[in-house]
Design a protein around this motif. Sequence first.
Motif, PDB file in Angstrom:
ATOM      1  N   TYR A 163      14.024 -50.125 -18.605  1.00  0.00           N
ATOM      2  CA  TYR A 163      13.003 -49.141 -18.233  1.00  0.00           C
ATOM      3  C   TYR A 163      11.636 -49.807 -18.088  1.00  0.00           C
ATOM      4  O   TYR A 163      10.861 -49.471 -17.190  1.00  0.00           O
ATOM      5  CB  TYR A 163      12.950 -48.023 -19.277  1.00  0.00           C
ATOM      6  CG  TYR A 163      14.254 -47.279 -19.449  1.00  0.00           C
ATOM      7  CD1 TYR A 163      15.042 -46.953 -18.349  1.00  0.00           C
ATOM      8  CD2 TYR A 163      14.705 -46.899 -20.707  1.00  0.00           C
ATOM      9  CE1 TYR A 163      16.237 -46.274 -18.499  1.00  0.00           C
ATOM     10  CE2 TYR A 163      15.900 -46.215 -20.863  1.00  0.00           C
ATOM     11  CZ  TYR A 163      16.665 -45.904 -19.760  1.00  0.00           C
ATOM     12  OH  TYR A 163      17.851 -45.232 -19.907  1.00  0.00           O
ATOM     13  N   SER A 164      11.357 -50.755 -18.963  1.00  0.00           N
ATOM     14  CA  SER A 164      10.085 -51.472 -18.897  1.00  0.00           C
ATOM     15  C   SER A 164       9.996 -52.295 -17.610  1.00  0.00           C
ATOM     16  O   SER A 164       8.968 -52.304 -16.924  1.00  0.00           O
ATOM     17  CB  SER A 164       9.926 -52.383 -20.117  1.00  0.00           C
ATOM     18  OG  SER A 164       8.745 -53.138 -20.037  1.00  0.00           O
ATOM     19  N   ILE A 165      11.092 -52.980 -17.272  1.00  0.00           N
ATOM     20  CA  ILE A 165      11.106 -53.802 -16.052  1.00  0.00           C
ATOM     21  C   ILE A 165      10.969 -52.916 -14.813  1.00  0.00           C
ATOM     22  O   ILE A 165      10.209 -53.232 -13.889  1.00  0.00           O
ATOM     23  CB  ILE A 165      12.398 -54.640 -15.985  1.00  0.00           C
ATOM     24  CG1 ILE A 165      12.417 -55.660 -17.126  1.00  0.00           C
ATOM     25  CG2 ILE A 165      12.511 -55.349 -14.631  1.00  0.00           C
ATOM     26  CD1 ILE A 165      13.754 -56.346 -17.314  1.00  0.00           C
ATOM     27  N   ILE A 166      11.699 -51.798 -14.799  1.00  0.00           N
ATOM     28  CA  ILE A 166      11.649 -50.883 -13.656  1.00  0.00           C
ATOM     29  C   ILE A 166      10.238 -50.335 -13.469  1.00  0.00           C
ATOM     30  O   ILE A 166       9.733 -50.230 -12.350  1.00  0.00           O
ATOM     31  CB  ILE A 166      12.671 -49.745 -13.836  1.00  0.00           C
ATOM     32  CG1 ILE A 166      14.090 -50.293 -13.699  1.00  0.00           C
ATOM     33  CG2 ILE A 166      12.427 -48.622 -12.826  1.00  0.00           C
ATOM     34  CD1 ILE A 166      15.167 -49.330 -14.141  1.00  0.00           C
ATOM     35  N   GLU A 167       9.590 -50.003 -14.574  1.00  0.00           N
ATOM     36  CA  GLU A 167       8.225 -49.488 -14.505  1.00  0.00           C
ATOM     37  C   GLU A 167       7.261 -50.527 -13.929  1.00  0.00           C
ATOM     38  O   GLU A 167       6.343 -50.204 -13.170  1.00  0.00           O
ATOM     39  CB  GLU A 167       7.755 -49.063 -15.894  1.00  0.00           C
ATOM     40  CG  GLU A 167       6.356 -48.465 -15.925  1.00  0.00           C
ATOM     41  CD  GLU A 167       5.920 -48.065 -17.319  1.00  0.00           C
ATOM     42  OE1 GLU A 167       4.780 -47.585 -17.460  1.00  0.00           O
ATOM     43  OE2 GLU A 167       6.714 -48.228 -18.263  1.00  0.00           O
ATOM     44  N   LYS A 168       7.493 -51.794 -14.268  1.00  0.00           N
ATOM     45  CA  LYS A 168       6.568 -52.843 -13.871  1.00  0.00           C
ATOM     46  C   LYS A 168       6.838 -53.394 -12.475  1.00  0.00           C
ATOM     47  O   LYS A 168       5.907 -53.721 -11.732  1.00  0.00           O
ATOM     48  CB  LYS A 168       6.623 -53.993 -14.891  1.00  0.00           C
ATOM     49  CG  LYS A 168       6.114 -53.616 -16.272  1.00  0.00           C
ATOM     50  CD  LYS A 168       6.268 -54.765 -17.248  1.00  0.00           C
ATOM     51  CE  LYS A 168       5.896 -54.368 -18.669  1.00  0.00           C
ATOM     52  NZ  LYS A 168       4.512 -53.924 -18.799  1.00  0.00           N
ATOM     53  N   LYS A 169       8.117 -53.525 -12.081  1.00  0.00           N
ATOM     54  CA  LYS A 169       8.423 -54.160 -10.791  1.00  0.00           C
ATOM     55  C   LYS A 169       9.375 -53.370  -9.900  1.00  0.00           C
ATOM     56  O   LYS A 169       9.699 -53.803  -8.804  1.00  0.00           O
ATOM     57  CB  LYS A 169       8.973 -55.572 -11.000  1.00  0.00           C
ATOM     58  CG  LYS A 169      10.261 -55.658 -11.805  1.00  0.00           C
ATOM     59  CD  LYS A 169      10.880 -57.068 -11.764  1.00  0.00           C
ATOM     60  CE  LYS A 169      11.674 -57.274 -10.511  1.00  0.00           C
ATOM     61  NZ  LYS A 169      12.502 -58.504 -10.531  1.00  0.00           N
ATOM     62  N   GLY A 170       9.824 -52.194 -10.382  1.00  0.00           N
ATOM     63  CA  GLY A 170      10.606 -51.315  -9.530  1.00  0.00           C
ATOM     64  C   GLY A 170      12.100 -51.395  -9.707  1.00  0.00           C
ATOM     65  O   GLY A 170      12.808 -50.440  -9.422  1.00  0.00           O
ATOM     66  N   SER A 171      12.617 -52.542 -10.180  1.00  0.00           N
ATOM     67  CA  SER A 171      14.060 -52.688 -10.370  1.00  0.00           C
ATOM     68  C   SER A 171      14.332 -53.919 -11.221  1.00  0.00           C
ATOM     69  O   SER A 171      13.481 -54.798 -11.358  1.00  0.00           O
ATOM     70  CB  SER A 171      14.780 -52.834  -9.028  1.00  0.00           C
ATOM     71  OG  SER A 171      14.408 -54.057  -8.398  1.00  0.00           O
ATOM     72  N   THR A 172      15.533 -53.967 -11.800  1.00  0.00           N
ATOM     73  CA  THR A 172      15.994 -55.179 -12.456  1.00  0.00           C
ATOM     74  C   THR A 172      16.951 -55.886 -11.505  1.00  0.00           C
ATOM     75  O   THR A 172      17.675 -55.237 -10.756  1.00  0.00           O
ATOM     76  CB  THR A 172      16.716 -54.873 -13.778  1.00  0.00           C
ATOM     77  OG1 THR A 172      17.908 -54.137 -13.497  1.00  0.00           O
ATOM     78  CG2 THR A 172      15.832 -54.062 -14.702  1.00  0.00           C
ATOM     79  N   SER A 173      16.971 -57.202 -11.522  1.00  0.00           N
ATOM     80  CA  SER A 173      17.863 -57.904 -10.594  1.00  0.00           C
ATOM     81  C   SER A 173      18.358 -59.243 -11.116  1.00  0.00           C
ATOM     82  O   SER A 173      19.559 -59.508 -11.112  1.00  0.00           O
ATOM     83  CB  SER A 173      17.169 -58.110  -9.240  1.00  0.00           C
ATOM     84  OG  SER A 173      15.932 -58.786  -9.396  1.00  0.00           O
ATOM     85  N   TYR A 174      17.471 -60.110 -11.594  1.00  0.00           N
ATOM     86  CA  TYR A 174      17.874 -61.469 -11.923  1.00  0.00           C
ATOM     87  C   TYR A 174      18.884 -61.532 -13.068  1.00  0.00           C
ATOM     88  O   TYR A 174      19.854 -62.294 -13.019  1.00  0.00           O
ATOM     89  CB  TYR A 174      16.649 -62.320 -12.277  1.00  0.00           C
ATOM     90  CG  TYR A 174      15.607 -62.384 -11.187  1.00  0.00           C
ATOM     91  CD1 TYR A 174      15.963 -62.632  -9.862  1.00  0.00           C
ATOM     92  CD2 TYR A 174      14.263 -62.182 -11.477  1.00  0.00           C
ATOM     93  CE1 TYR A 174      15.016 -62.678  -8.859  1.00  0.00           C
ATOM     94  CE2 TYR A 174      13.301 -62.235 -10.482  1.00  0.00           C
ATOM     95  CZ  TYR A 174      13.683 -62.475  -9.173  1.00  0.00           C
ATOM     96  OH  TYR A 174      12.732 -62.519  -8.191  1.00  0.00           O
ATOM     97  N   GLY A 175      18.646 -60.730 -14.108  1.00  0.00           N
ATOM     98  CA  GLY A 175      19.537 -60.768 -15.259  1.00  0.00           C
ATOM     99  C   GLY A 175      20.934 -60.313 -14.913  1.00  0.00           C
ATOM    100  O   GLY A 175      21.922 -61.005 -15.209  1.00  0.00           O
ATOM    101  N   VAL A 176      21.062 -59.155 -14.279  1.00  0.00           N
ATOM    102  CA  VAL A 176      22.399 -58.640 -13.955  1.00  0.00           C
ATOM    103  C   VAL A 176      23.074 -59.501 -12.900  1.00  0.00           C
ATOM    104  O   VAL A 176      24.293 -59.698 -12.936  1.00  0.00           O
ATOM    105  CB  VAL A 176      22.330 -57.151 -13.528  1.00  0.00           C
ATOM    106  CG1 VAL A 176      21.579 -56.974 -12.218  1.00  0.00           C
ATOM    107  CG2 VAL A 176      23.724 -56.564 -13.448  1.00  0.00           C
ATOM    108  N   ALA A 177      22.315 -60.041 -11.957  1.00  0.00           N
ATOM    109  CA  ALA A 177      22.899 -60.921 -10.951  1.00  0.00           C
ATOM    110  C   ALA A 177      23.477 -62.176 -11.597  1.00  0.00           C
ATOM    111  O   ALA A 177      24.564 -62.657 -11.215  1.00  0.00           O
ATOM    112  CB  ALA A 177      21.851 -61.310  -9.910  1.00  0.00           C
TER     113      ALA A 177
END
Length: 315
Positions: free
Chosen positions: A218-232
């Motif tokens: 939620y913190s990452i989404i709030e700051k940059k819109g989405s999470t990507s690097y970790g799950v990728a």
Amino acid sequence: MSNNQKVILIGDGAVGSAYAFALVNQGIGHELGILDVDKNRTEGDALDLRHALPFLSPKKVYSAEYSDCADADIICITAGTAQKPGETRLDLVTRNLKILKSIIDSVMATGFDGIFLLAANPVDILTYATYKWSGFPAERVIGSGTSLDTARLRQTLAEKINIEAGSVHGYVLGEHGDTGFIAWSNIRIGNLPIEKWIPDFTDQAKEDFRVAVRDAAYSIIEKKGSTSYGVASALARITRAIFRNENAVLPVSAYMDGSHYGIEDVYLGTPAVIGREGINTIAEVPLNEKEKAELTHSANTLKKIIADSFTPLNK
């Protein structure tokens, strides 16, 4: 299954493109096809990735069509609408199920007979839906599960005590979402229990830590819109374990058939042995009574969503 080491990625958004880059950058697989409703994007991404190949290892990378799924080893699905600020992963169910149903129908029409790897959210429910709609054996339908949650746990704990994250061992179990929990009774750092490193680690401190790990997305989404690097990176790790037949123990979303944890007919995050045929076996974690109750609660939360929203799955 074939051994082409061929991946078809369906969904070329933030997570999908990061996964594609991870495969290329880490030399995982021999062939990568990228499929999305936005054909221009997949063509652009494929061209961009091919320009990285001279610095890395040879690989066939291209903008794919559904017909390319027929002889793929892995179909990785990251397609779906994004999680919005303030929205839980379970809020995504209705609209992402509609997208997923169309994808599964199109893939199965090609005669695909490999492994499904899911990362779209809510991942446990969408993985369950893929299992039901595809008719595949459960070991060949895998969700990213709590792999990212576990990575966040290990990294955050490592930072707290100034230890390299690879020396932190333990898992987040259950839903990839709000009811996921840390199995503290099994956390080891350098083979020592957590209390040896943090003597004053109270129950409240552990709960605060769990919330911080849970809400990282939620913190990452709030700051940059989405999470990507970790799950990728988690998806790339699972893919590598499959192609190299590593029999690696990784936390994924796996089907519970009643023989593990006393839970059945739901996908949950748990360590499992991953190899060429998918999930070889579930590595059941011994839990204390509190943790058993938390896992049951997580399973029941997901089952309620299934019961309320997935009547077509049970037909």
